[in-house]
Scaffold this active site. Structure first.
Site, PDB file in Angstrom:
ATOM      1  N   GLU A 255      38.090  37.706  32.892  1.00 44.27           N
ATOM      2  CA  GLU A 255      38.371  38.560  31.755  1.00 44.27           C
ATOM      3  C   GLU A 255      39.522  37.879  31.019  1.00 44.27           C
ATOM      4  O   GLU A 255      40.540  37.586  31.643  1.00 44.27           O
ATOM      5  CB  GLU A 255      38.866  39.885  32.338  1.00 44.27           C
ATOM      6  CG  GLU A 255      38.506  41.092  31.578  1.00 44.27           C
ATOM      7  CD  GLU A 255      39.155  42.314  32.221  1.00 44.27           C
ATOM      8  OE1 GLU A 255      39.099  42.460  33.462  1.00 44.27           O
ATOM      9  OE2 GLU A 255      39.726  43.099  31.451  1.00 44.27           O
ATOM     10  N   ARG A 480      38.985  37.826  48.820  1.00 44.29           N
ATOM     11  CA  ARG A 480      39.991  37.381  47.854  1.00 44.29           C
ATOM     12  C   ARG A 480      40.993  36.476  48.530  1.00 44.29           C
ATOM     13  O   ARG A 480      41.282  36.618  49.712  1.00 44.29           O
ATOM     14  CB  ARG A 480      40.767  38.579  47.294  1.00 44.29           C
ATOM     15  CG  ARG A 480      40.002  39.418  46.324  1.00 44.29           C
ATOM     16  CD  ARG A 480      40.851  40.606  45.891  1.00 44.29           C
ATOM     17  NE  ARG A 480      41.790  40.256  44.837  1.00 44.29           N
ATOM     18  CZ  ARG A 480      41.480  40.297  43.544  1.00 44.29           C
ATOM     19  NH1 ARG A 480      40.275  40.655  43.157  1.00 44.29           N
ATOM     20  NH2 ARG A 480      42.375  39.982  42.645  1.00 44.29           N
ATOM     21  N   LYS A 490      48.940  40.802  36.816  1.00 37.28           N
ATOM     22  CA  LYS A 490      49.312  40.487  35.432  1.00 37.28           C
ATOM     23  C   LYS A 490      50.460  41.355  34.944  1.00 37.28           C
ATOM     24  O   LYS A 490      51.384  40.892  34.305  1.00 37.28           O
ATOM     25  CB  LYS A 490      48.108  40.722  34.519  1.00 37.28           C
ATOM     26  CG  LYS A 490      47.052  39.667  34.683  1.00 37.28           C
ATOM     27  CD  LYS A 490      45.712  40.115  34.127  1.00 37.28           C
ATOM     28  CE  LYS A 490      44.635  39.243  34.750  1.00 37.28           C
ATOM     29  NZ  LYS A 490      43.325  39.845  34.767  1.00 37.28           N
TER      30      LYS A 490
HETATM   31  P1  ATP Z   1      43.400  40.055  38.675  1.00 37.05           P
HETATM   32  O1  ATP Z   1      43.264  41.529  38.834  1.00 37.05           O
HETATM   33  O2  ATP Z   1      44.171  39.372  39.758  1.00 37.05           O
HETATM   34  O3  ATP Z   1      43.799  39.614  37.335  1.00 37.05           O
HETATM   35  P2  ATP Z   1      40.610  39.996  38.181  1.00 37.05           P
HETATM   36  O4  ATP Z   1      39.619  40.264  39.249  1.00 37.05           O
HETATM   37  O5  ATP Z   1      40.848  41.028  37.140  1.00 37.05           O
HETATM   38  O6  ATP Z   1      41.942  39.494  38.875  1.00 37.05           O
HETATM   39  P3  ATP Z   1      39.065  38.305  36.530  1.00 37.05           P
HETATM   40  O7  ATP Z   1      39.622  37.508  35.440  1.00 37.05           O
HETATM   41  O8  ATP Z   1      38.228  39.449  36.195  1.00 37.05           O
HETATM   42  O9  ATP Z   1      40.300  38.684  37.426  1.00 37.05           O
HETATM   43  O10 ATP Z   1      38.341  37.396  37.624  1.00 37.05           O
HETATM   44  C1  ATP Z   1      37.453  36.357  37.394  1.00 37.05           C
HETATM   45  C2  ATP Z   1      36.780  36.039  38.703  1.00 37.05           C
HETATM   46  O11 ATP Z   1      37.733  35.562  39.630  1.00 37.05           O
HETATM   47  C3  ATP Z   1      36.119  37.251  39.315  1.00 37.05           C
HETATM   48  O12 ATP Z   1      34.871  36.866  39.819  1.00 37.05           O
HETATM   49  C4  ATP Z   1      37.064  37.647  40.407  1.00 37.05           C
HETATM   50  O13 ATP Z   1      36.362  38.287  41.434  1.00 37.05           O
HETATM   51  C5  ATP Z   1      37.656  36.302  40.829  1.00 37.05           C
HETATM   52  N1  ATP Z   1      38.984  36.477  41.399  1.00 37.05           N
HETATM   53  C6  ATP Z   1      40.025  37.145  40.853  1.00 37.05           C
HETATM   54  N2  ATP Z   1      41.076  37.154  41.688  1.00 37.05           N
HETATM   55  C7  ATP Z   1      40.705  36.475  42.805  1.00 37.05           C
HETATM   56  C8  ATP Z   1      41.361  36.148  44.047  1.00 37.05           C
HETATM   57  N3  ATP Z   1      42.597  36.535  44.299  1.00 37.05           N
HETATM   58  N4  ATP Z   1      40.664  35.425  44.963  1.00 37.05           N
HETATM   59  C9  ATP Z   1      39.415  35.033  44.708  1.00 37.05           C
HETATM   60  N5  ATP Z   1      38.744  35.312  43.576  1.00 37.05           N
HETATM   61  C10 ATP Z   1      39.372  36.025  42.618  1.00 37.05           C
HETATM   62 MG    MG Z   2      39.465  41.976  36.088  1.00 35.85          MG
END
Ligand code: ATP
Ligand code: MG
Length: 805
Positions: A255, A480, A490
């Site tokens: 995102e 994760r 964030k």
């Molecule tokens: P955050 O809440 O930490 O910002 P998010 O899940 O909102 O993470 P996105 O930008 O939506 O972040 O994630 C893009 C991809 O990366 C998704 O498929 C998510 O599942 C994966 N991802 C995010 N954080 C992690 C993590 N800590 N370990 C492994 N994969 C991750």
């Molecule tokens: Mg997200």
């Protein structure tokens, strides 16, 4: 105590380094210790594979399986489990069981099942006959399916993934012969020369870091093969395969509402890596359905970081591209009576969901409104006839289902914000739950990989694809990657930035990927780190120091060594003539001629590091002191300190020494680093700032209120940044800069100027340096125009541990 543990861990084949790190891992160490004792390796060494399995056991065991740790360790000792797949199966089997039925255990975990290489070859031979036509027709493009099919052969359930791959490779070679022009994948030819060069560079990073093994073992090896996932209508699969040619298609879907962090490095490696391992493709998809949080700079940074890590997206796509199609499908969903416009508030929705305090789950009054009415109201939503919160479109799912993901999820909401790409065209936006699976479907994704918190969403993902009768990808979740001692959220990072605790989002003390990059960490070190974690369903918490090990390893092999000094003290070599100058050739890395060499001047006045001199000598100090002799690295003869000159405050300002170029001087015990004073050669190079970083938080889990009751802002390490001024470095520094200038495409990746300051640590140039005309021309004669040099310490040479208990 911990020394004993280090030795114990070495008994199962860990290197000393790894054993030491493991001792520090508070979760793993006691478990591993117990497992080793149970298996009886406290006084003797295990063989390598048994050791590796014990390690795998201790590092992946679930809490529910912990009571059976001793049993499992003994089964491993007795060679009943011989592969990591078997160990995972065993953990799964005993999880949450009070007692273990041995016969069932043996059966479930393949105890005693030995699949030899010959067995594998035979099974693959037989399987080949069943798919031969396809193999001959599609040739090497068939690899992914062929290999996937081979892995699915029941008799090979317990075979080694590497053996299967070997057999498949051998069979392909036997049937098809070596790859030829028919197997070349034709790429579009639009690229300019510069882009091609850039692509080669990124390919190189990816190649250096690819670890295909991880995609052929464990959980990942059990994924379906394209074509193998059932559809609501068979023709959907026909269409899908036509579009993809049977290739693996994955996507990395961030995102664009923030910068990527170390956890995303895992997601990137898994998505791009799985596709690459099977000759497939991976898209970078911006999941941009929330206009309020998105900013241009995030889009740019994300792509840049993906490329920096060494991956080239097959396509860069945007969920927002499909806003029209998503809207059309929403109408279709209403027409199928599978969606309705609802006016409930958030609170009302909560109430309808029921629960211990709120009573039974109930449908809202809008759920059964006529289709025509919902169609009309949805149109009105689209046309701006409702304010935010006044109307939503909900999917009509299954309120009886125990999974909350079936309780009529929201598909569309009114948001009167302009979108980064579609401007003010829309005032309604689709939700993640509605968008994600459909865009996966549009892009013909074969494997939709995501993190475990989406496990509950898997059935609702499938529900929507089936409800609309569109192609349905397979969702698969992995754990994760979380890192201790830092914060990745964030919102919290924004707070650190806004309150001035760190410079910015890319402050090298943070673990966003731009920050890690700015600190000088090479992308290969991150990829290597992620690969060793493997891919399992469990979330991992890793100490930040674990990453440091990978950084050191990589830089040890690749970074040139330079001499330099913090708090330099001048030493005049009294017996050398004024104007004495010798050029000395030094290797960029001792004992490794492949790294090349460079030359530096040696003159009558040299600078040494403040810590290499002590006015009051002691028997454990082997470097320079009054009357003492010490060697200068790379210089033929040692020096003896003859005089100490101080200022009026008694501070040592200069030393006088004798250059021992006569006969009869013994080889010195120790050599120290030095930098010559030679204005003619521009030596020393003066550094405006050297930034030394320590961990930003004292505690392992700064956001955990039990560990840090005052909250993470109260846990900030006040000494996390120290700035050294007045440090110097030898002129080999210009060679590092020259090489960078010749290879850098963008001229902005200052962090790629990396080197080791001998015995101190690894450093890189910070982006706040002012390299003047040198930056664009990369011509050493322009070094005069360099106005400001700031270095970042990427990592020290030694492990430092300042964690508060
Ligand atoms: P955050 O809440 O930490 O910002 P998010 O899940 O909102 O993470 P996105 O930008 O939506 O972040 O994630 C893009 C991809 O990366 C998704 O498929 C998510 O599942 C994966 N991802 C995010 N954080 C992690 C993590 N800590 N370990 C492994 N994969 C991750
Ligand atoms: Mg997200």
């Amino acid at each position: 105590m911990s020394d004993d543990l280090v030795i114990l861990f070495q008994n199962i084949g860990l290197t000393e380094q790894k054993a030491k790190e493991t001792v520090k891992n508070k979760n793993l160490a006691p478990t591993l210790e117990k497992a080793i004792h149970a298996a009886g390796f406290q006084d003797k060494a295990s063989d390598k594979s048994t050791g590796a399995l014990l390690y795998a056991l201790a590092s992946t065991i679930t809490p529910g399986a912990q009571p059976h740790l001793i049993y499992l360790a003994r089964v491993i000792r007795d060679s009943k489990l011989t592969t990591t797949d078997q160990v995972s199966a065993a953990i799964k089997f005993v999880n949450d069981k009070a007692e273990i039925d041995e016969a069932k255990f043996n059966e479930e975990c393949g105890v005693g099942v030995i699949v030899t290489k010959e067995d594998v070859t035979k099974a693959v031979d037989a399987y080949t006959e069943t798919v031969k036509d396809r193999l001959v027709k599609d040739r090497y493009k068939f690899f992914g399916m062929f290999f996937g099919g081979a892995k699915a052969i029941p008799s090979l359930k317990w075979a080694n993934g590497g053996d299967i791959k070997e057999a498949v490779d051998a069979k392909m070679l036997e049937v098809l012969g070596p790859k030829d022009e028919r197997d070349v994948i034709v790429k579009k030819k639009k690229e300019t020369k510069v882009e091609t060069k850039e692509a080669q560079k990124t390919e190189a990073v990816a190649d250096a870091s690819k670890a295909p093994d991880m995609f052929f073992e464990g959980e990942l090896s059990k994924l379906h093969v394209p074509g193998g996932n059932p559809q609501i209508k068979p023709e959907l699969m026909v269409e899908h395969l036509k579009a993809t040619g049977g290739k693996y298609v994955t996507r990395f879907p961030p995102e664009p509402n923030g910068f990527l962090h170390i956890g995303h490095a895992k997601a990137i490696n898994i998505n791009f890596g799985l596709a690459k391992a099977h000759n497939g493709i991976c898209n970078l998809r911006y999941d941009d359905t929330n206009p309020e949080a998105e900013e241009e700079r995030y889009f740019e940074s994300i792509l840049e970081i993906v490329k920096w890590l060494g991956f080239t997206p097959s396509q860069v796509t945007y969920s927002s591209t499909h806003f029209h199609r998503l809207y059309e499908l929403a109408i279709e969903l209403i027409k199928k009576d599978k969606a309705y416009v609802c006016h409930c508030t958030g609170e009302e929705i909560q109430k309808h969901r029921g629960g211990p305090e709120r009573g039974p789950r109930t449908a809202c009054v809008h759920r059964d409104r006529p289709i025509a009415e919902s169609l009309e109201l949805f149109e009105k939503m689209k046309n701006g006839g409702f304010n935010e919160g006044e109307a939503i479109l909900r999917m009509k799912m299954d309120l009886e289902n125990g999974n909350p993901q079936f309780w009529d999820l929201v598909a569309y909401r009114v948001l009167k914000s302009a979108h980064h790409r579609t401007g003010t065209e829309w005032v309604i936006y689709p939700t993640y739950d509605y968008t994600h699976c459909l865009v996966d479907s549009f892009e013909n994704i074969t494997h939709s990989l995501c993190t475990v918190e989406f496990t509950q969403s898997r059935p609702s993902y499938y529900w929507l694809c089936d409800a609309l009768e569109v192609y349905k990808p397979v969702q698969w979740e992995y754990g994760r990657l979380n890192v201790a001692n830092t914060i990745l959220s964030k919102r919290k990072i924004a707070e650190l930035v806004n309150k001035g605790h760190v410079f910015d989002w890319d402050d090298p003390r943070l673990y966003t990927l731009p920050a890690i990059r700015r600190r000088g960490v090479p992308p290969q070190a991150i990829n290597n780190f992620v690969h060793t974690l493997g891919v399992t369903k469990s979330d991992t918490v890793i100490e930040v120091t674990k990453l440091d090990t990978f950084i050191r390893d990589y830089l040890n092999d690749t970074a040139p060594r330079l001499m330099g000094a913090f708090n330099p003290i001048k030493v005049t070599l009294e017996n050398l003539p004024e104007g004495h100058e010798e050029m000395i050739t030094v290797q960029n890395k001792p004992k490794d001629p492949s790294m090349g060499e460079h030359s530096i001047p040696f003159t009558r006045e040299v600078w040494i590091d403040g810590s290499d001199f002590r006015e009051v000598d002691d028997k454990d100090f082997f470097r320079l002191a009054p009357g003492k002799t010490v060697g200068l690295l790379n210089v033929p003869c040692p020096i003896t300190c003859t005089k100490v000159i101080k200022d009026s405050n008694g501070k040592v300002v200069e030393l006088v020494a004798r250059y021992e170029n006569g006969t009869g001087i013994k080889r010195p015990k120790t050599y120290i680093q030095w930098v010559a004073e030679s204005p003619k050669h521009g030596s020393p190079v003066r550094l405006d700032e050297v930034r030394l970083f320590e961990r930003l938080f004292h505690h392992a889990n700064p956001q955990d209120k039990r560990e840090v009751p005052g909250g993470y802002l109260s846990d900030i390490n006040a000494d996390s940044l120290s700035i050294e001024k007045g440090a110097i470095v030898e002129i080999g520094f210009w060679d590092v800069m020259d090489r960078w200038a010749k290879t850098s495409e963008t001229k902005t990746d200052y962090e790629a100027m990396r080197f080791q300051l001998t015995r101190i640590g690894y450093f890189c140039v910070d982006k706040e340096s002012d390299l003047g005309d040198f930056r664009s021309h990369g011509d050493r004669s322009l070094k005069e125009s360099v106005k400001k040099i700031i270095l970042n310490r990427t990592v020290s040479l030694q492990v430092s541990n300042t964690l508060k208990k």
